[in-house]
Design an enzyme around this catalytic site. Structure first.
Site, PDB file in Angstrom:
ATOM      1  N   ALA A 116     -19.090  11.177 -28.916  1.00 38.41           N
ATOM      2  CA  ALA A 116     -17.947  10.359 -29.520  1.00 38.41           C
ATOM      3  C   ALA A 116     -18.374   8.792 -29.534  1.00 38.41           C
ATOM      4  O   ALA A 116     -18.968   8.239 -28.766  1.00 38.41           O
ATOM      5  CB  ALA A 116     -16.868  10.797 -29.334  1.00 38.41           C
ATOM      6  N   HIS A 117     -17.456   8.274 -30.388  1.00 37.00           N
ATOM      7  CA  HIS A 117     -17.709   6.704 -30.170  1.00 37.00           C
ATOM      8  C   HIS A 117     -17.185   6.105 -29.129  1.00 37.00           C
ATOM      9  O   HIS A 117     -16.128   6.560 -28.315  1.00 37.00           O
ATOM     10  CB  HIS A 117     -16.599   6.098 -31.506  1.00 37.00           C
ATOM     11  CG  HIS A 117     -15.392   6.526 -31.537  1.00 37.00           C
ATOM     12  ND1 HIS A 117     -14.627   6.223 -32.685  1.00 37.00           N
ATOM     13  CD2 HIS A 117     -14.337   7.070 -30.538  1.00 37.00           C
ATOM     14  CE1 HIS A 117     -13.472   6.914 -32.330  1.00 37.00           C
ATOM     15  NE2 HIS A 117     -13.116   7.290 -31.273  1.00 37.00           N
ATOM     16  N   ASN A 118     -17.901   5.113 -28.572  1.00 37.96           N
ATOM     17  CA  ASN A 118     -17.671   4.162 -27.321  1.00 37.96           C
ATOM     18  C   ASN A 118     -17.843   5.022 -26.096  1.00 37.96           C
ATOM     19  O   ASN A 118     -17.295   4.432 -25.145  1.00 37.96           O
ATOM     20  CB  ASN A 118     -16.420   3.657 -27.387  1.00 37.96           C
ATOM     21  CG  ASN A 118     -15.934   2.570 -28.528  1.00 37.96           C
ATOM     22  OD1 ASN A 118     -15.572   3.213 -29.571  1.00 37.96           O
ATOM     23  ND2 ASN A 118     -16.200   1.387 -28.154  1.00 37.96           N
TER      24      ASN A 118
END
Length: 354
Positions: free
Chosen positions: A244-246
């Site tokens: 997922a993001h980051n």
């Protein structure tokens, strides 16, 4: 086809020959299938019968392995590692053929190194860069402003979206997506007068894939909401994994098929996550952590720990809990029997129940 003497192979992998070092070998095969002109390897005791029955001309084994008299072997410290190196000798990596296929689409502002190979229907967008000796298979899309390093191999239908950066010697298996939008939505109860809605949070960061990473088929690595999603040097990610993001995946980590890592979680160096493990967001997973298959990690994990289960607990605790499961039915019956006996004794003594 390449062929090597056993002595030559020993020199390449740092092993010691027992038997005929001049034996010429032209391939590597499983124990059950290898012929007298092929080499095989034995590193798992479960396959001892296959090892003893094998017709392989030579077998890679470790120093303490017992072998029958007359069996030609190559002794090495790590049989599986030696197998990998020998297999690479017989099956060397594909090399780029410097060309751009007529049906490939290269934007005029893109920079593709002359030694790179761009196959039919691959696309390189505006201001994108593709490094020396990199191979783009059919259907690959390198989007606007993306950077791809040297000696990479991107298989069919890989997507590297805009502004993402990929290092050197990176392998992306078919269908994987680097830089898809992160899953970010803010609930708006008013919906600007149109009723409740999930308002999309722009995902304006990027993904950085460092050197020597491999990403499996149909795996997705989402771009950061802001900043960077990072896959560290030498990490290996299996098929069907969701990053997922980051998220930050530490160097040399291994993520097995169907692992999911939620947003902003940080994995340290050398983390290993078994198949279908899930890791919730905003956690810190320390260096060298081992996560069992199908585990659900709900809290930070200290460096060096091994956890299993859902919710994940120290592996030893999980083993004890699993060992108790087989006895729960009998324990329940015993508890019921004891309860009835206590009730009878209280009744005999004229005591009221508490």
């Amino acid at each position: 086809m390449a062929s090597y003497t056993l002595a030559e192979l020993a020199a390449r992998v740092g092993g010691a020959v027992e038997g005929d070092g001049s034996l010429r070998l032209d391939g590597i095969s499983p124990l059950e299938e290898a012929s007298a002109s092929e080499i095989s390897f034995f590193s798992n005791r479960k396959y001892r019968k296959a090892f003893e029955a094998s017709r392989a001309g030579a077998v890679v084994v470790e120093p303490d392995e017992q072998v029958a008299a007359g069996r030609t072997v190559l002794r090495v410290a790590n049989a599986y590692l030696a197998f990998a190196k020998i297999s690479t000798l017989f099956h060397p990596p594909r090399e780029a053929v410097p060309e751009v296929a007529p049906t490939a689409v290269i934007h005029p502002t893109a920079r593709v190194h002359p030694s790179a190979q761009v196959m039919p229907l691959a696309c390189v967008g505006p201001d994108a860069q593709v490094g020396a000796r990199t191979i783009l298979f059919p259907g690959v899309h390198v989007a606007d402003g993306a950077r791809v390093g040297e000696d990479c191999v991107f298989y069919h239908n890989v997507v590297v979206r805009e502004r993402c950066a990929v290092g050197n010697r990176v392998i992306l298996q078919p269908g994987c997506v680097i830089g898809s939008d992160g899953f970010g939505f803010a609930f708006d109860p008013e919906g600007e007068g149109k009723g409740p809605r999930h308002y999309k949070v722009p995902q304006v960061g990027n993904v950085v894939i460092e050197d020597d990473v491999e990403v499996g088929a149909n795996t997705c690595v989402d771009r950061a909401t802001l900043g960077t999603t990072r896959i560290g040097r030498g990490a290996k990610i299996d098929n069907l994994v969701q990053i997922a993001h980051n998220v930050q995946v530490g160097p040399l980590s291994l993520l097995v098929s169907q692992v999911g890592v939620a947003g902003s979680t940080k994995l340290g160096m050398g983390v290993v996550a078994g198949g279908q493990a899930g890791i919730v967001g905003h956690l810190e997973i320390g260096d060298g952590v081992r996560i069992g298959a199908q585990s659900g990690v709900m809290a930070d994990v200290e460096a060096g720990e091994t956890v299993s289960g859902s919710p994940a607990v120290p592996h030893g605790n999980w083993l004890k809990a699993m060992a108790s499961l087989d006895h729960l039915h009998d324990m329940r019956k015993e508890l019921r029997s004891l309860r009835r006996e206590v009730e009878r004794l209280r009744a005999d003594a004229g005591e009221d129940e508490p």
